[in-house]
Design an enzyme around this catalytic site. Structure first.
Site, PDB file in Angstrom:
ATOM      1  N   GLY A 221     107.939   2.160  49.037  1.00 43.79           N
ATOM      2  CA  GLY A 221     107.942   3.601  48.773  1.00 43.79           C
ATOM      3  C   GLY A 221     107.384   3.935  47.401  1.00 43.79           C
ATOM      4  O   GLY A 221     106.724   4.971  47.224  1.00 43.79           O
ATOM      5  N   ASP A 222     107.614   3.058  46.422  1.00 41.38           N
ATOM      6  CA  ASP A 222     107.099   3.293  45.076  1.00 41.38           C
ATOM      7  C   ASP A 222     105.578   3.216  45.054  1.00 41.38           C
ATOM      8  O   ASP A 222     104.905   4.055  44.447  1.00 41.38           O
ATOM      9  CB  ASP A 222     107.674   2.266  44.100  1.00 41.38           C
ATOM     10  CG  ASP A 222     109.192   2.243  44.126  1.00 41.38           C
ATOM     11  OD1 ASP A 222     109.791   3.323  44.251  1.00 41.38           O
ATOM     12  OD2 ASP A 222     109.771   1.150  44.024  1.00 41.38           O
TER      13      ASP A 222
END
Length: 271
Positions: A221-222
Protein backbone atom coordinates in the site's frame (compact mmCIF):
# COMPACT_ATOMS: atom_id res chain seq x y z
CA UNK A 1 10.70 19.98 -3.04
CA UNK A 2 8.58 17.76 -5.20
CA UNK A 3 7.32 15.84 -2.17
CA UNK A 4 7.14 15.82 1.62
CA UNK A 5 6.88 12.33 3.12
CA UNK A 6 5.43 12.61 6.64
CA UNK A 7 5.40 9.44 8.72
CA UNK A 8 7.70 7.51 11.04
CA UNK A 9 10.12 4.75 10.23
CA UNK A 10 9.61 1.71 12.42
CA UNK A 11 10.98 -1.68 13.41
CA UNK A 12 9.07 -4.56 11.78
CA UNK A 13 9.13 -8.12 13.10
CA UNK A 14 7.59 -10.52 10.57
CA UNK A 15 6.57 -13.88 12.08
CA UNK A 16 5.68 -17.01 10.12
CA UNK A 17 6.10 -20.78 10.53
CA UNK A 18 9.75 -20.51 9.51
CA UNK A 19 10.62 -18.03 12.28
CA UNK A 20 11.10 -14.28 12.60
CA UNK A 21 12.51 -11.65 10.27
CA UNK A 22 13.54 -8.26 11.67
CA UNK A 23 13.55 -5.45 9.13
CA UNK A 24 13.17 -1.74 8.54
CA UNK A 25 9.52 -0.76 8.26
CA UNK A 26 7.28 2.25 8.10
CA UNK A 27 5.48 3.79 5.15
CA UNK A 28 8.12 6.52 4.89
CA UNK A 29 10.82 3.94 4.16
CA UNK A 30 8.87 2.36 1.31
CA UNK A 31 7.68 5.66 -0.18
CA UNK A 32 11.12 7.26 0.01
CA UNK A 33 12.53 4.19 -1.70
CA UNK A 34 10.19 4.70 -4.66
CA UNK A 35 11.03 8.39 -4.88
CA UNK A 36 14.78 7.67 -4.75
CA UNK A 37 14.44 5.17 -7.60
CA UNK A 38 12.45 7.66 -9.68
CA UNK A 39 14.60 10.71 -8.96
CA UNK A 40 11.89 12.63 -7.09
CA UNK A 41 13.24 15.40 -4.86
CA UNK A 42 11.73 14.85 -1.44
CA UNK A 43 12.16 15.27 2.29
CA UNK A 44 11.22 12.65 4.89
CA UNK A 45 9.77 13.98 8.14
CA UNK A 46 10.05 11.19 10.70
CA UNK A 47 10.64 10.75 14.42
CA UNK A 48 12.30 7.77 16.09
CA UNK A 49 13.65 6.72 19.46
CA UNK A 50 17.28 6.35 20.40
CA UNK A 51 16.98 2.60 19.75
CA UNK A 52 16.45 3.15 15.99
CA UNK A 53 18.37 0.29 14.37
CA UNK A 54 18.45 1.24 10.71
CA UNK A 55 20.26 4.56 10.42
CA UNK A 56 22.50 2.99 7.77
CA UNK A 57 19.46 1.88 5.73
CA UNK A 58 17.78 5.27 5.24
CA UNK A 59 19.16 8.19 3.26
CA UNK A 60 17.11 10.69 5.23
CA UNK A 61 17.39 9.81 8.93
CA UNK A 62 14.62 10.55 11.42
CA UNK A 63 14.82 13.06 14.23
CA UNK A 64 15.95 11.03 17.22
CA UNK A 65 14.32 11.91 20.53
CA UNK A 66 16.46 10.84 23.50
CA UNK A 67 14.77 8.67 26.10
CA UNK A 68 12.11 7.38 23.69
CA UNK A 69 11.61 4.23 21.59
CA UNK A 70 11.00 3.67 17.91
CA UNK A 71 7.59 2.37 16.84
CA UNK A 72 7.77 -1.43 16.66
CA UNK A 73 5.26 -3.70 14.90
CA UNK A 74 4.98 -7.46 15.20
CA UNK A 75 3.15 -8.97 12.22
CA UNK A 76 2.15 -12.60 12.77
CA UNK A 77 1.16 -14.56 9.65
CA UNK A 78 0.96 -18.02 11.25
CA UNK A 79 -2.85 -18.12 11.34
CA UNK A 80 -3.27 -17.47 7.61
CA UNK A 81 -3.94 -13.75 7.93
CA UNK A 82 -1.85 -11.00 9.45
CA UNK A 83 -2.29 -10.19 13.13
CA UNK A 84 -0.59 -6.87 13.82
CA UNK A 85 0.55 -5.76 17.27
CA UNK A 86 2.47 -2.74 18.50
CA UNK A 87 4.81 -2.93 21.49
CA UNK A 88 6.41 0.52 21.23
CA UNK A 89 5.33 3.90 19.85
CA UNK A 90 7.46 6.86 18.84
CA UNK A 91 6.62 10.48 19.45
CA UNK A 92 4.20 12.34 17.11
CA UNK A 93 5.15 14.60 14.21
CA UNK A 94 4.16 18.21 14.85
CA UNK A 95 3.55 21.13 12.46
CA UNK A 96 6.85 22.73 13.44
CA UNK A 97 8.66 19.59 12.22
CA UNK A 98 7.68 20.32 8.59
CA UNK A 99 10.82 21.73 6.91
CA UNK A 100 9.63 23.19 3.61
CA UNK A 101 6.88 23.56 1.00
CA UNK A 102 6.25 20.86 -1.62
CA UNK A 103 4.17 20.12 -4.67
CA UNK A 104 2.76 16.97 -3.04
CA UNK A 105 2.69 15.94 0.62
CA UNK A 106 2.04 12.39 1.78
CA UNK A 107 0.55 11.82 5.23
CA UNK A 108 1.71 8.25 5.79
CA UNK A 109 1.80 7.73 9.52
CA UNK A 110 1.95 4.17 10.81
CA UNK A 111 0.59 4.56 14.35
CA UNK A 112 -1.06 7.90 15.05
CA UNK A 113 2.02 10.09 14.66
CA UNK A 114 0.46 12.47 12.10
CA UNK A 115 -1.60 14.78 14.29
CA UNK A 116 -4.72 16.57 12.97
CA UNK A 117 -2.94 19.91 13.24
CA UNK A 118 -0.02 18.49 11.27
CA UNK A 119 -2.37 17.39 8.49
CA UNK A 120 -3.85 20.90 8.33
CA UNK A 121 -0.35 22.41 8.23
CA UNK A 122 0.53 20.08 5.35
CA UNK A 123 -2.43 21.34 3.34
CA UNK A 124 -1.03 24.85 3.69
CA UNK A 125 2.45 23.84 2.57
CA UNK A 126 1.62 21.57 -0.40
CA UNK A 127 -0.43 21.82 -3.55
CA UNK A 128 -1.82 18.32 -3.02
CA UNK A 129 -2.06 16.21 0.14
CA UNK A 130 -2.41 12.44 -0.15
CA UNK A 131 -3.21 10.50 3.01
CA UNK A 132 -3.10 6.83 3.85
CA UNK A 133 -6.19 5.88 5.83
CA UNK A 134 -4.04 4.09 8.39
CA UNK A 135 -2.70 7.53 9.37
CA UNK A 136 -6.19 8.53 10.40
CA UNK A 137 -7.86 5.41 11.82
CA UNK A 138 -5.37 3.22 13.67
CA UNK A 139 -5.74 2.54 17.39
CA UNK A 140 -4.79 -0.29 19.75
CA UNK A 141 -7.07 -2.67 21.61
CA UNK A 142 -6.43 -3.91 25.15
CA UNK A 143 -3.99 -6.57 23.88
CA UNK A 144 -1.94 -4.21 21.76
CA UNK A 145 -3.49 -5.32 18.46
CA UNK A 146 -4.00 -2.74 15.74
CA UNK A 147 -7.64 -1.90 15.03
CA UNK A 148 -9.26 0.65 12.71
CA UNK A 149 -11.66 3.13 14.26
CA UNK A 150 -14.60 4.42 12.20
CA UNK A 151 -13.54 7.72 10.68
CA UNK A 152 -16.45 9.48 12.42
CA UNK A 153 -14.84 8.65 15.79
CA UNK A 154 -11.61 10.45 14.90
CA UNK A 155 -10.79 14.17 14.65
CA UNK A 156 -9.90 13.63 10.99
CA UNK A 157 -13.52 13.27 9.87
CA UNK A 158 -13.82 17.04 9.59
CA UNK A 159 -10.54 17.38 7.66
CA UNK A 160 -11.27 15.48 4.43
CA UNK A 161 -11.50 18.77 2.54
CA UNK A 162 -7.77 19.21 3.09
CA UNK A 163 -6.99 16.08 1.06
CA UNK A 164 -6.61 15.57 -2.68
CA UNK A 165 -6.61 11.77 -2.29
CA UNK A 166 -7.37 9.34 0.53
CA UNK A 167 -6.09 5.78 0.03
CA UNK A 168 -7.67 2.86 1.88
CA UNK A 169 -7.35 -0.90 1.82
CA UNK A 170 -10.53 -2.95 1.45
CA UNK A 171 -10.46 -3.65 5.20
CA UNK A 172 -10.10 0.04 6.01
CA UNK A 173 -12.84 0.94 3.55
CA UNK A 174 -15.28 -1.15 5.58
CA UNK A 175 -15.12 1.40 8.41
CA UNK A 176 -15.59 4.37 6.08
CA UNK A 177 -18.83 5.98 4.96
CA UNK A 178 -17.70 5.68 1.36
CA UNK A 179 -20.33 7.97 -0.14
CA UNK A 180 -19.56 10.68 2.41
CA UNK A 181 -15.82 10.41 1.80
CA UNK A 182 -15.98 10.46 -2.00
CA UNK A 183 -18.23 13.53 -1.85
CA UNK A 184 -15.36 15.46 -0.24
CA UNK A 185 -12.21 13.95 -1.76
CA UNK A 186 -10.98 11.31 -4.18
CA UNK A 187 -11.00 7.88 -2.48
CA UNK A 188 -8.69 5.14 -3.78
CA UNK A 189 -9.41 1.63 -2.50
CA UNK A 190 -6.65 -0.93 -3.04
CA UNK A 191 -7.84 -4.48 -3.78
CA UNK A 192 -4.65 -6.56 -3.90
CA UNK A 193 -4.39 -8.74 -7.00
CA UNK A 194 -7.61 -7.14 -8.30
CA UNK A 195 -6.02 -3.70 -8.58
CA UNK A 196 -7.77 -0.66 -7.18
CA UNK A 197 -10.89 1.47 -7.47
CA UNK A 198 -10.85 5.25 -7.82
CA UNK A 199 -14.00 6.90 -6.47
CA UNK A 200 -14.84 10.56 -6.93
CA UNK A 201 -18.10 12.41 -6.37
CA UNK A 202 -19.02 11.75 -10.02
CA UNK A 203 -17.53 8.40 -11.01
CA UNK A 204 -16.12 5.01 -10.01
CA UNK A 205 -13.20 3.60 -11.99
CA UNK A 206 -11.80 0.09 -11.49
CA UNK A 207 -8.14 -0.23 -12.53
CA UNK A 208 -6.71 -3.77 -12.91
CA UNK A 209 -3.51 -4.87 -11.17
CA UNK A 210 -0.11 -5.82 -12.50
CA UNK A 211 0.12 -9.59 -11.92
CA UNK A 212 3.15 -10.88 -9.99
CA UNK A 213 4.05 -13.70 -7.60
CA UNK A 214 3.53 -12.52 -4.02
CA UNK A 215 6.26 -13.14 -1.45
CA UNK A 216 5.46 -10.56 1.25
CA UNK A 217 2.53 -8.10 1.16
CA UNK A 218 4.20 -5.65 3.58
CA UNK A 219 4.60 -2.19 2.06
CA UNK A 220 2.41 -2.76 -0.99
CA UNK A 221 0.00 0.00 0.00
CA UNK A 222 2.89 2.38 0.70
CA UNK A 223 4.45 1.81 -2.71
CA UNK A 224 0.99 2.20 -4.25
CA UNK A 225 0.62 5.56 -2.50
CA UNK A 226 4.03 6.68 -3.77
CA UNK A 227 3.14 5.67 -7.33
CA UNK A 228 -0.10 7.64 -7.18
CA UNK A 229 1.79 10.69 -5.91
CA UNK A 230 4.28 10.31 -8.76
CA UNK A 231 1.40 10.38 -11.23
CA UNK A 232 0.06 13.59 -9.68
CA UNK A 233 3.53 15.14 -9.91
CA UNK A 234 3.49 14.33 -13.62
CA UNK A 235 0.09 15.98 -14.00
CA UNK A 236 -1.57 12.74 -15.07
CA UNK A 237 -5.34 12.07 -14.82
CA UNK A 238 -6.50 9.95 -11.90
CA UNK A 239 -6.93 6.77 -13.97
CA UNK A 240 -3.33 6.84 -15.16
CA UNK A 241 -2.09 7.70 -11.67
CA UNK A 242 -3.85 4.53 -10.50
CA UNK A 243 -2.16 2.43 -13.19
CA UNK A 244 1.25 3.68 -12.08
CA UNK A 245 0.31 3.11 -8.43
CA UNK A 246 -0.74 -0.49 -9.16
CA UNK A 247 2.61 -1.19 -10.81
CA UNK A 248 4.63 0.05 -7.83
CA UNK A 249 2.35 -1.77 -5.38
CA UNK A 250 2.94 -5.01 -7.29
CA UNK A 251 6.72 -4.61 -7.11
CA UNK A 252 6.55 -4.37 -3.32
CA UNK A 253 5.00 -7.82 -2.82
CA UNK A 254 7.70 -9.62 -4.80
CA UNK A 255 10.36 -9.02 -2.09
CA UNK A 256 10.64 -9.14 1.70
CA UNK A 257 11.07 -5.72 3.27
CA UNK A 258 11.75 -2.48 1.41
CA UNK A 259 12.02 -3.55 -2.25
CA UNK A 260 14.79 -2.82 -4.70
CA UNK A 261 13.28 -0.94 -7.62
CA UNK A 262 14.54 -0.39 -11.15
CA UNK A 263 13.01 2.57 -13.01
CA UNK A 264 14.07 0.95 -16.30
CA UNK A 265 11.63 -1.90 -15.59
CA UNK A 266 8.60 0.41 -15.84
CA UNK A 267 6.33 -0.51 -18.75
CA UNK A 268 6.83 1.94 -21.65
CA UNK A 269 3.32 3.39 -21.29
CA UNK A 270 4.05 4.37 -17.65
CA UNK A 271 7.41 6.07 -18.17
Amino acid sequence: MDALVVGNYCHDVLVNDAGEVHTLGGSAAYISNVFEAMGVSHAVVAVAGEDFAYVDRVRQPPRIIPGTRTTRFRADFRQGERVLRVDARAEPIRPEDLPCDARVALACGVMGEVLPETLVALSRRARHVIADTQSLLRALDAEGRVVDLPLERTPFAALLGHLRVLKASEAEARVLDIDAVRARTCLVITRGERGCSVLTADAVLDVPASHVEEVDPTGAGDCHLAGFALGLLRGWPLARCAELANWFGAQAVTQVGVPRLDAAALPPDLR
